[in-house]
Design an enzyme around this catalytic site. Structure first.
Site, PDB file in Angstrom:
ATOM      1  N   HIS A 197       0.851  -1.194   0.000  1.00 12.54           N
ATOM      2  CA  HIS A 197       0.000   0.000   0.000  1.00 12.54           C
ATOM      3  C   HIS A 197       0.876   1.228   0.000  1.00 12.54           C
ATOM      4  O   HIS A 197       1.932   1.230   0.647  1.00 12.54           O
ATOM      5  CB  HIS A 197      -0.915  -0.006   1.235  1.00 12.54           C
ATOM      6  CG  HIS A 197      -2.098   0.888   1.093  1.00 12.54           C
ATOM      7  ND1 HIS A 197      -2.007   2.240   1.307  1.00 12.54           N
ATOM      8  CD2 HIS A 197      -3.377   0.625   0.734  1.00 12.54           C
ATOM      9  CE1 HIS A 197      -3.201   2.779   1.093  1.00 12.54           C
ATOM     10  NE2 HIS A 197      -4.047   1.820   0.734  1.00 12.54           N
ATOM     11  N   ASP A 223      -7.889  -5.244  -0.199  1.00 13.23           N
ATOM     12  CA  ASP A 223      -8.396  -6.064  -1.298  1.00 13.23           C
ATOM     13  C   ASP A 223      -8.116  -7.541  -1.137  1.00 13.23           C
ATOM     14  O   ASP A 223      -8.645  -8.355  -1.888  1.00 13.23           O
ATOM     15  CB  ASP A 223      -7.785  -5.578  -2.622  1.00 13.23           C
ATOM     16  CG  ASP A 223      -8.381  -4.262  -3.038  1.00 13.23           C
ATOM     17  OD1 ASP A 223      -9.620  -4.159  -3.015  1.00 13.23           O
ATOM     18  OD2 ASP A 223      -7.630  -3.332  -3.356  1.00 13.23           O
TER      19      ASP A 223
HETATM   20  N1  CMC Z   1       4.147  -7.670  -4.124  1.00 18.75           N
HETATM   21  C1  CMC Z   1       5.482  -7.679  -4.212  1.00 18.75           C
HETATM   22  N2  CMC Z   1       6.256  -6.572  -4.116  1.00 18.75           N
HETATM   23  C2  CMC Z   1       5.618  -5.421  -3.906  1.00 18.75           C
HETATM   24  C3  CMC Z   1       4.225  -5.344  -3.783  1.00 18.75           C
HETATM   25  C4  CMC Z   1       3.489  -6.531  -3.896  1.00 18.75           C
HETATM   26  N3  CMC Z   1       2.164  -6.532  -3.824  1.00 18.75           N
HETATM   27  N4  CMC Z   1       3.874  -4.057  -3.580  1.00 18.75           N
HETATM   28  C5  CMC Z   1       5.008  -3.346  -3.584  1.00 18.75           C
HETATM   29  N5  CMC Z   1       6.061  -4.171  -3.784  1.00 18.75           N
HETATM   30  C6  CMC Z   1       7.462  -3.808  -3.858  1.00 18.75           C
HETATM   31  C7  CMC Z   1       7.772  -3.212  -5.228  1.00 18.75           C
HETATM   32  O1  CMC Z   1       8.161  -4.188  -6.156  1.00 18.75           O
HETATM   33  C8  CMC Z   1       8.901  -2.245  -4.891  1.00 18.75           C
HETATM   34  O2  CMC Z   1      10.069  -2.991  -4.718  1.00 18.75           O
HETATM   35  P1  CMC Z   1      11.501  -2.356  -5.087  1.00 18.75           P
HETATM   36  O3  CMC Z   1      11.658  -1.193  -4.166  1.00 18.75           O
HETATM   37  O4  CMC Z   1      12.456  -3.472  -4.826  1.00 18.75           O
HETATM   38  O5  CMC Z   1      11.439  -1.963  -6.518  1.00 18.75           O
HETATM   39  C9  CMC Z   1       8.498  -1.711  -3.523  1.00 18.75           C
HETATM   40  O6  CMC Z   1       7.704  -2.746  -2.937  1.00 18.75           O
HETATM   41  C10 CMC Z   1       7.702  -0.426  -3.615  1.00 18.75           C
HETATM   42  O7  CMC Z   1       6.597  -0.656  -4.492  1.00 18.75           O
HETATM   43  P2  CMC Z   1       5.807   0.512  -5.215  1.00 18.75           P
HETATM   44  O8  CMC Z   1       4.929  -0.071  -6.263  1.00 18.75           O
HETATM   45  O9  CMC Z   1       6.740   1.599  -5.631  1.00 18.75           O
HETATM   46  O10 CMC Z   1       4.980   1.049  -4.011  1.00 18.75           O
HETATM   47  P3  CMC Z   1       3.704   1.931  -4.101  1.00 18.75           P
HETATM   48  O11 CMC Z   1       3.561   2.571  -2.797  1.00 18.75           O
HETATM   49  O12 CMC Z   1       3.719   2.803  -5.284  1.00 18.75           O
HETATM   50  O13 CMC Z   1       2.609   0.792  -4.377  1.00 18.75           O
HETATM   51  C11 CMC Z   1       0.678  -0.424  -4.539  1.00 18.75           C
HETATM   52  C12 CMC Z   1       1.468   0.583  -3.713  1.00 18.75           C
HETATM   53  C13 CMC Z   1      -0.637  -0.722  -3.846  1.00 18.75           C
HETATM   54  C14 CMC Z   1       0.381   0.163  -5.932  1.00 18.75           C
HETATM   55  C15 CMC Z   1       1.512  -1.731  -4.687  1.00 18.75           C
HETATM   56  O14 CMC Z   1       1.791  -2.247  -3.422  1.00 18.75           O
HETATM   57  C16 CMC Z   1       0.805  -2.779  -5.538  1.00 18.75           C
HETATM   58  O15 CMC Z   1       0.847  -2.684  -6.775  1.00 18.75           O
HETATM   59  N6  CMC Z   1       0.151  -3.805  -4.886  1.00 18.75           N
HETATM   60  C17 CMC Z   1      -0.545  -4.838  -5.610  1.00 18.75           C
HETATM   61  C18 CMC Z   1      -1.894  -4.328  -6.111  1.00 18.75           C
HETATM   62  C19 CMC Z   1      -2.891  -4.109  -4.991  1.00 18.75           C
HETATM   63  O16 CMC Z   1      -3.072  -4.947  -4.124  1.00 18.75           O
HETATM   64  N7  CMC Z   1      -3.571  -2.950  -5.031  1.00 18.75           N
HETATM   65  C20 CMC Z   1      -4.577  -2.578  -4.045  1.00 18.75           C
HETATM   66  C21 CMC Z   1      -4.134  -1.376  -3.259  1.00 18.75           C
HETATM   67  S1  CMC Z   1      -5.073  -1.106  -1.776  1.00 18.75           S
HETATM   68  C22 CMC Z   1      -6.499  -0.318  -2.336  1.00 18.75           C
HETATM   69  C23 CMC Z   1      -6.558   1.130  -1.940  1.00 18.75           C
HETATM   70  O17 CMC Z   1      -6.530   1.437  -0.739  1.00 18.75           O
HETATM   71  O18 CMC Z   1      -6.727   1.979  -2.862  1.00 18.75           O
END
Ligand code: CMC
Length: 392
Positions: free
Chosen positions: A261, A315
């Site tokens: 998240h 989710d």
């Molecule tokens: N599985 C594996 N690695 C992850 C995941 C995951 N679900 N989420 C983040 N990471 C890793 C990512 O690969 C990155 O690693 P590195 O620093 O080595 O490159 C690091 O953590 C940071 O990730 P990010 O995508 O830059 O982080 P963010 O804050 O932009 O992402 C997120 C948040 C929700 C988009 C992401 O965690 C994600 O895509 N999760 C899977 C999709 C999901 O479950 N979405 C629902 C979100 S909750 C609903 C809401 O409240 O709106």
């Protein structure tokens, strides 16, 4: 004026001052109007929560009864709206159907009196009352059935499940669904709420505010992750495959749906509540292998990614619960919308109370002083030289 650095996605930039909800992502705290989500999930109904979000304080017994009565009275949708919805293609996505029909409400309730408290109240009641009816009506119509009328004897959650599935749900199922609505009702400045506030700031009608927010929620980066979780659990297929699946994801740097998240760096408090609800529901209605896969997956993801602050989000368990309640997968996001209408309306009211139209700036990256070229002298930069991409 201070000149700010450009931040893609406005990450970290406050878009509004708000007293509606609060998140502490380090401690895993979510509050609506200062009250912890755990307490609301346990003690409040969704409509009581919606009242709290929209009017700023918990209703008295009398206030709540009046609010619920008004909402019961306004659940029906006009025959003209049903007729319009009958023209929607059966294959259309329910979020598109919801966005179109929510916008259409503005045609039928077209008076716009944003400084009249009675108008505000009516709009709040109509949108909360009719959104579930619109979702249920489209579901039955696309199956070739007529929508069924709301049942005035049933509470909000029970009535929705009844209109959707054409039978009264078990009390536990309705109770759990109601808590799911409470958990999804509001979540600070996310994309659809921002969209609602931008639309509200133009002083358009509240139906347009909700329609624009529904359109924003429909995108897979916002509302659709719980659908992806179910697909992933199906792909994993059995508890025995979970560890290999996670290891493959680690190796390929592939994200695991329902985890991580932008704000929460510990387990999302809504995921904890949903997990408890799932335990109860699967205990009462019988477990299934996807639930067992989910439990194993959460354990292994925590082991592999916990140190990075990646834990289950809202989710992860919601899709499993909805599926157990017999809800089709493509209705998960419309259900999110039914709940989030409460938050959007709270932000609509808050925006109106201290309105300034959103008009941010941009960082121009184009050219200047380019000479105009007459049409006969232009050279095409479009090299597909065929009908590709053209619609005749
Ligand atoms: N599985 C594996 N690695 C992850 C995941 C995951 N679900 N989420 C983040 N990471 C890793 C990512 O690969 C990155 O690693 P590195 O620093 O080595 O490159 C690091 O953590 C940071 O990730 P990010 O995508 O830059 O982080 P963010 O804050 O932009 O992402 C997120 C948040 C929700 C988009 C992401 O965690 C994600 O895509 N999760 C899977 C999709 C999901 O479950 N979405 C629902 C979100 S909750 C609903 C809401 O409240 O709106």
């Amino acid at each position: 004026m201070t000149v700010c650095e450009y931040r893609p996605g406005l990450e970290g930039i406050p878009a509004a001052q708000s007293s509606i909800s609060y998140v502490d992502g380090q401690k895993g705290i979510l509050e609506y109007r200062g009250i912890k989500i755990e307490e609301l999930a346990e003690k409040c109904t969704f409509l009581e929560t919606a009242y709290l979000l929209i009017w700023g304080e918990l209703p008295t017994k009398e206030d709540l009864e009046e609010f619920e009565t008004e909402i019961r009275y306004h659940r029906r949708i006009k025959y003209s709206i049903r007729d319009m919805m009958k023209c929607f293609p059966d294959s259309g996505h329910p979020m598109d159907a919801l966005q179109t029909s929510a916008a259409a409400l503005g045609l039928f309730y077209s008076r716009r009196a944003l400084d009249d408290p009675a108008y505000i109240r009516q709009a709040v009641v109509r949108l909360l009352a009719k959104t579930p009816s619109l979702v249920a009506a489209f579901q039955l119509m696309r199956k070739g059935n007529d929508p069924i009328q709301p049942n005035d004897d049933l509470d909000y959650a029970t009535n929705f499940l009844y209109m959707l599935t054409e039978r009264k749900p078990k009390p536990l199922a309705a109770k759990i669904f109601d808590v799911c609505l409470t958990l999804h009702a509001e979540h600070t400045m996310n994309a659809s709420t921002f969209s609602a506030r931008v639309t509200a700031s133009t002083l358009t009608d509240p139906y347009a505010v909700v329609a624009s927010a529904v359109g924003t929620l429909a995108g897979p980066l916002h509302g659709g992750a719980n659908e992806e979780v179910l697909l992933m659990l199906e792909e994993i297929g059995s508890v025995a495959n979970v560890r290999a699946y996670v290891e493959k994801c680690v190796e390929n740097k592939q994200k695991i749906m329902g985890f991580g998240h932008r704000v929460y760096k510990v387990k999302d408090p809504r995921a904890t509540i949903l997990q408890h609800l799932a335990e109860r529901l699967f205990y009462e209605l019988g477990s299934d292998e996807y639930y067992d896969i989910a439990l194993e997956l959460e354990k292994i993801v925590e082991e592999k990614y916990g140190a990075k602050g990646i834990y289950a989000n809202v989710d992860f368990y919601s899709g499993l619960l909805y599926r157990k309640l017999g809800i089709p997968t493509d209705l998960f996001t419309p259900i999110f919308a039914i709940a989030r209408v409460a938050g959007w309306l709270a932000h609509w009211k808050e925006q109106l109370a201290a309105n300034r139209i959103f008009r941010p700036t941009q960082v121009y990256t184009g050219l200047h002083d380019i000479a105009y070229v007459p049409i006969d002298e232009r050279v095409s930069v479009n090299n597909n030289n065929g009908s590709h991409g053209k619609i005749y």
